[in-house]
Enzyme design. Structure first.
Site, PDB file in Angstrom:
ATOM      1  N   PRO A   2       0.829  -1.211   0.000  1.00  0.00           N
ATOM      2  CA  PRO A   2       0.000   0.000   0.000  1.00  0.00           C
ATOM      3  C   PRO A   2       0.860   1.257   0.000  1.00  0.00           C
ATOM      4  O   PRO A   2       1.858   1.327   0.702  1.00  0.00           O
ATOM      5  CB  PRO A   2      -0.816  -0.107   1.285  1.00  0.00           C
ATOM      6  N   GLU A   3       0.485   2.209  -0.831  1.00  0.00           N
ATOM      7  CA  GLU A   3       1.188   3.482  -0.879  1.00  0.00           C
ATOM      8  C   GLU A   3       0.338   4.538  -0.180  1.00  0.00           C
ATOM      9  O   GLU A   3      -0.702   4.239   0.384  1.00  0.00           O
ATOM     10  CB  GLU A   3       1.456   3.870  -2.336  1.00  0.00           C
ATOM     11  N   LYS A  59       3.467   6.548   5.353  1.00  0.00           N
ATOM     12  CA  LYS A  59       2.760   5.283   5.120  1.00  0.00           C
ATOM     13  C   LYS A  59       2.366   4.613   6.436  1.00  0.00           C
ATOM     14  O   LYS A  59       2.052   3.434   6.466  1.00  0.00           O
ATOM     15  CB  LYS A  59       3.649   4.344   4.303  1.00  0.00           C
ATOM     16  N   ARG A 289      14.399  -1.236  -8.423  1.00  0.00           N
ATOM     17  CA  ARG A 289      12.952  -1.112  -8.606  1.00  0.00           C
ATOM     18  C   ARG A 289      12.628  -0.900 -10.077  1.00  0.00           C
ATOM     19  O   ARG A 289      13.313  -0.163 -10.775  1.00  0.00           O
ATOM     20  CB  ARG A 289      12.403   0.086  -7.813  1.00  0.00           C
TER      21      ARG A 289
END
Ligand SMILES: [Zn+2]
Length: 299
Positions: A2-3, A59, A289
């Site tokens: 989740p961002e 976050k 990434r």
């Protein structure tokens, strides 16, 4: 993972469900990984507290707690309507209790979930914490992969690094990247600079701003950074607005319900035609990434 928009959605959903409820007790599982604070400290901090607010910081999901147990006991027997009540409470030893205002902090990691459910609900595998609420419900932390973290902090002691991307102004945003030789993509993901921007929203923001992810942050012009600033905020706000529709699925149900996600323009679309110019979207790896971009629209 989740961002920021998902965590914001979850925090809002939790706030609407548990604000005002009282945490009577907590059960913590035996797996050590989810506990960033010692189990005894977590229990001592959260038990007998009222959930004043639930909010997102970066976050993290932060539960602001107000101690109720000892204050209620010591106030018991006094005239609750007494005009001296406030003064009495101020003089109460519990008011000086360092845990009178505290925070329970949850980082969901990759697969963490917070469930609000009836106490009778089946306890799912990988449940690491169960908070018993005075309403008869339970707040449970479930995390199969155990990258999520639970911790507590005294008032003021919790300070996530970085700046909220939705609070920052343009000048401070531009200043973040001054002199940075790292790729702009890495700078966007650096939580010490901006809180909560993850891989998906970084790629989507760079696409909207027309900036290639590998460009050195320091070499990007002020005008381009202004575009990026607008793009980051736009992407996050759109995703938060969309997230509202999935609150109940995520925090309430026991399934693996995902979010109603922003239509990705580049993220995960390697080889697909750019939605603007039809050039195939490229994928490269920056600092481990995946980064997705349009080689024509982004320079
Ligand atoms: Zn394009």
């Amino acid at each position: 993972m989740p961002e920021l928009p998902e965590v914001e959605t979850i925090a809002r959903g939790l706030a609407s469900r548990v604000t005002g409820d009282v945490i009577e007790s907590i059960w913590l599982g035996r797996k050590p990984e989810p506990l960033k604070s010692p189990a005894a400290e977590i229990a001592a901090t959260v038990e007998n507290t009222r959930i004043a607010t639930v909010r997102r910081v970066g976050k993290h999901i932060v539960f602001d707690l107000e101690r109720v147990g000892r204050t209620l006991t010591s106030v018991k027997g006094r005239q609750l309507n007494s005009p001296h009540k406030a003064a009495a409470a101020a003089a109460d030893p519990a008011a000086a209790d360092p845990a009178a205002h505290a925070h329970w902090i949850v980082h969901l990691g990759m697969t963490g979930r917070l469930q609000v459910c009836d106490a009778q609900s089946e306890i799912l595998k990988h449940t690491h914490a169960i908070l018993k609420l005075a309403s008869g419900r339970e707040l449970r932390f479930v995390d199969p992969r155990r990258f999520g973290r639970l911790s507590v902090a005294r008032d003021g002691a919790f300070d996530a690094t970085g700046i909220e991307p939705l609070d920052i102004d343009l000048d401070r945003f531009i200043a973040l990247f001054r002199g940075r030789k790292t790729p702009i993509k890495s700078a966007l993901l650096n939580q010490k600079l901006l809180r909560g921007v993850g891989n998906i929203y970084a790629d989507e923001s760079l696409f909207r701003a027309g900036i290639r992810p590998r460009r050195r942050a320091a070499a990007i012009t002020r005008d381009q950074l202004a575009k990026l600033f607008a793009a980051v905020r736009e992407v996050l706000k759109e995703a938060i607005a969309l997230g509202g529709s999935s609150i109940s699925d995520y925090v309430g149900a026991d399934g693996e319900e995902g979010f109603f996600q922003l239509q990705h323009r580049v993220y995960g679309r390697e080889g697909d035609p750019c939605l603007v110019c039809k050039t195939p979207i490229k994928r490269i790896v920056i600092a481990g990434r995946s980064s997705h971009y349009c080689p024509k629209c982004q320079q």
